[in-house]
Design an enzyme around this catalytic site. Structure first.
Site, mmCIF file in Angstrom:
data_model
loop_
_atom_site.group_PDB
_atom_site.id
_atom_site.type_symbol
_atom_site.label_atom_id
_atom_site.label_comp_id
_atom_site.label_asym_id
_atom_site.label_seq_id
_atom_site.Cartn_x
_atom_site.Cartn_y
_atom_site.Cartn_z
ATOM 1 N N TYR A 101 -29.227 8.514 42.817
ATOM 2 C CA TYR A 101 -28.922 7.143 42.399
ATOM 3 C C TYR A 101 -28.717 7.091 40.876
ATOM 4 O O TYR A 101 -27.745 6.504 40.387
ATOM 5 C CB TYR A 101 -30.044 6.204 42.839
ATOM 6 N N SER A 160 -26.371 -0.355 37.017
ATOM 7 C CA SER A 160 -27.816 -0.477 37.272
ATOM 8 C C SER A 160 -28.567 -0.275 35.957
ATOM 9 O O SER A 160 -27.992 0.229 34.978
ATOM 10 C CB SER A 160 -28.225 0.608 38.273
HETATM 11 P P1 NAD Z 1 -27.915 -4.458 49.747
HETATM 12 O O1 NAD Z 1 -28.478 -3.326 50.504
HETATM 13 O O2 NAD Z 1 -28.250 -5.858 50.153
HETATM 14 O O3 NAD Z 1 -26.338 -4.351 49.649
HETATM 15 C C1 NAD Z 1 -25.626 -3.140 49.718
HETATM 16 C C2 NAD Z 1 -24.280 -3.433 50.299
HETATM 17 O O4 NAD Z 1 -23.536 -2.220 50.400
HETATM 18 C C3 NAD Z 1 -24.390 -4.029 51.683
HETATM 19 O O5 NAD Z 1 -23.471 -5.082 51.802
HETATM 20 C C4 NAD Z 1 -24.010 -2.869 52.576
HETATM 21 O O6 NAD Z 1 -23.443 -3.287 53.792
HETATM 22 C C5 NAD Z 1 -22.994 -2.153 51.715
HETATM 23 N N1 NAD Z 1 -22.823 -0.775 52.127
HETATM 24 C C6 NAD Z 1 -23.786 0.171 52.272
HETATM 25 N N2 NAD Z 1 -23.255 1.310 52.736
HETATM 26 C C7 NAD Z 1 -21.916 1.084 52.888
HETATM 27 C C8 NAD Z 1 -20.827 1.871 53.331
HETATM 28 N N3 NAD Z 1 -20.994 3.131 53.738
HETATM 29 N N4 NAD Z 1 -19.594 1.307 53.369
HETATM 30 C C9 NAD Z 1 -19.398 0.026 52.975
HETATM 31 N N5 NAD Z 1 -20.406 -0.771 52.551
HETATM 32 C C10 NAD Z 1 -21.647 -0.241 52.503
HETATM 33 O O7 NAD Z 1 -28.361 -4.207 48.247
HETATM 34 P P2 NAD Z 1 -27.944 -4.861 46.868
HETATM 35 O O8 NAD Z 1 -29.164 -4.838 46.049
HETATM 36 O O9 NAD Z 1 -27.240 -6.155 47.066
HETATM 37 O O10 NAD Z 1 -26.955 -3.784 46.273
HETATM 38 C C11 NAD Z 1 -25.630 -4.049 45.872
HETATM 39 C C12 NAD Z 1 -25.277 -3.176 44.674
HETATM 40 O O11 NAD Z 1 -26.109 -3.551 43.572
HETATM 41 C C13 NAD Z 1 -25.509 -1.695 44.888
HETATM 42 O O12 NAD Z 1 -24.484 -0.957 44.274
HETATM 43 C C14 NAD Z 1 -26.817 -1.447 44.189
HETATM 44 O O13 NAD Z 1 -26.974 -0.134 43.775
HETATM 45 C C15 NAD Z 1 -26.675 -2.394 43.022
HETATM 46 N N6 NAD Z 1 -27.930 -2.745 42.329
HETATM 47 C C16 NAD Z 1 -28.911 -3.435 42.961
HETATM 48 C C17 NAD Z 1 -30.056 -3.777 42.250
HETATM 49 C C18 NAD Z 1 -31.176 -4.563 42.855
HETATM 50 O O14 NAD Z 1 -32.201 -4.742 42.188
HETATM 51 N N7 NAD Z 1 -31.062 -5.081 44.052
HETATM 52 C C19 NAD Z 1 -30.184 -3.391 40.923
HETATM 53 C C20 NAD Z 1 -29.163 -2.668 40.323
HETATM 54 C C21 NAD Z 1 -28.023 -2.361 41.039
#
Ligand code: NAD
Length: 253
Positions: A158, A145
């Site tokens: 986080y 991130s």
């Molecule tokens: P999202 O909420 O769409 O996806 C999160 C995923 O994690 C989902 O598929 C969810 O089902 C899964 N998940 C949550 N809890 C779980 C559990 N207990 N067991 C198994 N799976 C679980 O959000 P996203 O933005 O696609 O996030 C994906 C990754 O990217 C994360 O690690 C997040 O921290 C990281 N991220 C996102 C952003 C952003 O701007 N969206 C930026 C930096 C990092």
């Protein structure tokens, strides 16, 4: 160099957002997908199959490390090999540090950091054994991130977890780079997903964020896919312990 034909990729949190974007991009480069999620990644699996690749759902809740062995066994049984692991599943809990609860601390650290480590450990063992047999190189890609580099605010667990992901990526690379496993991370900038729906809906925060992104737009989950294909392919065999920002220029600002 970027061809992933017949490789198997385990992608955690593959049902939505960045995980889905990565799964589709890896499949586009030829990989078969073991789609791990707390809820069934039905749509992702259908879309991967529509690209002519194999995809199977592995339903598992990674809020504890308990399903780690199950995930490995299922992936091996369904595909016979594990070439790529994408540790994408993650959550965020928001709140001021002064009031931050232990529950919000543990929930985020357990999924984003502890399960990431122990799944990597289990997959790393498989990859090292396979490397000894035929020299193949396994690829582990952690999703970091901007808060792997910056402090942020109102997201203590986080920031701790994603800073930890950056550290672990380098530690694992140091230990495994000569054992047939490449460990790297992708640090997404602001990507339009469920995770950031609240920020997108907040007009003031949305404007502040857009004003700071040189590219002038939110990222799309597929924007992360190209970096994932690179780090999953032989094109990156000499890239170890790197945290690749895919952020529309956010960190350059
Ligand atoms: P999202 O909420 O769409 O996806 C999160 C995923 O994690 C989902 O598929 C969810 O089902 C899964 N998940 C949550 N809890 C779980 C559990 N207990 N067991 C198994 N799976 C679980 O959000 P996203 O933005 O696609 O996030 C994906 C990754 O990217 C994360 O690690 C997040 O921290 C990281 N991220 C996102 C952003 C952003 O701007 N969206 C930026 C930096 C990092």
């Amino acid at each position: 160099m970027f061809d992933l034909t017949d490789k198997t990729a385990i992608v955690t949190g593959a049902n939505t957002g960045i995980g889905q974007g990565i799964a589709l991009a890896l499949a586009g480069a030829g990989a078969n997908i073991a789609a791990v999620g707390r809820t069934a990644a039905t749509e992702t699996v259908e879309r991967v199959r529509a690209q002519g690749r194999r995809a199977e759902i592995i339903q598992a809740d990674l809020s504890t490390v308990e399903p780690v062995d199950f995930i490995i066994d299922e992936a091996k049984e369904k595909f016979g090999r594990i070439d790529i692991l994408v540790n994408n599943a993650g959550i965020i809990r928001r709140g001021a540090a002064i009031d931050f609860s232990e529950e919000d601390w543990d929930a985020v650290i357990d999924l984003n950091l502890k399960s990431l480590f122990f799944l990597s450990q289990a997959v790393g063992r498989e990859m090292m054994s396979a490397h000894q047999v035929d020299g193949r190189i396994g690829k582990i890609i952690n999703i970091a991130s901007m808060l792997s580099f910056q402090g942020g605010a109102h997201a203590a667990s986080y920031t701790a977890s994603k800073s930890g992901v950056a550290g672990l990526t380098k530690l694992l690379a140091n230990e495994w780079a000569d054992k047939g496993v490449c460990v790297n991370a992708i640090a997404p900038g602001y990507i339009a997903t469920n995770n950031t729906a609240g920020l997108q809906a907040d007009k003031t925060r949305n404007r502040q964020i857009l004003d700071r992104i040189p590219a002038g737009r939110w990222g799309d989950p597929l924007d992360i896919g190209g970096a994932a294909v690179f780090l999953a392919s032989s094109a990156s065999d000499y890239v170890q312990g790197h945290i690749l920002a895919v952020d529309g220029g956010w960190l350059a600002r």
